[in-house]
Design a protein around this motif. Structure first.
Motif, mmCIF file in Angstrom:
data_model
loop_
_atom_site.group_PDB
_atom_site.id
_atom_site.type_symbol
_atom_site.label_atom_id
_atom_site.label_comp_id
_atom_site.label_asym_id
_atom_site.label_seq_id
_atom_site.Cartn_x
_atom_site.Cartn_y
_atom_site.Cartn_z
ATOM 1 N N SER A 131 -4.520 6.686 0.235
ATOM 2 C CA SER A 131 -3.570 5.609 -0.033
ATOM 3 C C SER A 131 -4.259 4.534 -0.856
ATOM 4 C CB SER A 131 -3.064 5.011 1.279
ATOM 5 O OG SER A 131 -2.467 5.991 2.089
ATOM 6 N N GLY A 165 -3.898 0.352 -2.096
ATOM 7 C CA GLY A 165 -3.260 -0.939 -1.905
ATOM 8 C C GLY A 165 -3.556 -1.862 -3.071
ATOM 9 N N ARG A 220 -10.721 2.144 4.986
ATOM 10 C CA ARG A 220 -10.896 1.754 3.578
ATOM 11 C C ARG A 220 -12.236 2.264 3.056
ATOM 12 N NH1 ARG A 220 -9.726 -3.943 3.134
ATOM 13 N NH2 ARG A 220 -11.776 -4.239 4.044
ATOM 14 N N THR A 260 0.861 -1.177 0.000
ATOM 15 C CA THR A 260 0.000 0.000 0.000
ATOM 16 C C THR A 260 0.898 1.228 0.000
ATOM 17 O OG1 THR A 260 -1.691 -1.181 1.253
ATOM 18 C CG2 THR A 260 -1.818 1.219 1.270
ATOM 19 N N VAL A 276 -3.469 3.125 7.619
ATOM 20 C CA VAL A 276 -4.221 2.301 6.676
ATOM 21 C C VAL A 276 -4.767 1.111 7.447
ATOM 22 C CG1 VAL A 276 -3.980 0.742 4.706
ATOM 23 C CG2 VAL A 276 -2.902 3.002 4.650
#
Length: 115
Positions: free
Chosen positions: A97, A99, A67, A21, A62
């Motif tokens: 971010s 992933g 998410r 990520t 994260v």
């Protein structure tokens, strides 16, 4: 309201390695960043992967709790994510971010930044 610069938020395509990520966009100097679209491309010709997009507030990490999107991406396919309202980063250190699960993803983001 401050003036906005429209266009791309990433200068280049960002490569996210399989199983990792990376921070793609970070708010600097408390200048708002509005993420309008996220483009994810699976570079593998044979393996389906999952792409994860996170909104991580300043000082956060994260995690499943940060998410926003978890999408399946078929081999050599591109997914275009365009939220109804932009993801807004307002505090220095806020970030988006991305992933990649089982293959490398190419990422590109567009939106606006305060100038």
């Amino acid at each position: 309201m401050a003036a906005l610069e429209n266009g791309r938020l990433t200068d280049n395509v960002v490569n996210i390695s399989a199983g990792s990520t990376s921070d793609v966009i970070t708010c600097a100097s408390n200048k708002n960043v509005y993420v309008k679209s996220i483009i994810l491309h699976n570079v593998s010709g044979i393996t389906t992967t999952r792409g994860h997009v996170y909104y991580v507030p300043n000082g956060g990490n994260v995690a499943d709790t940060t998410r926003l999107f978890n999408v399946s991406i078929e081999p050599l396919e591109t997914v275009y994510i365009e939220p109804n309202y932009p993801i807004t980063l307002t505090t220095t250190g806020d970030k988006v971010s991305v992933g990649a699960a089982s293959t490398t993803l190419n990422v590109f983001m567009t939106g606006d930044t305060e100038v």
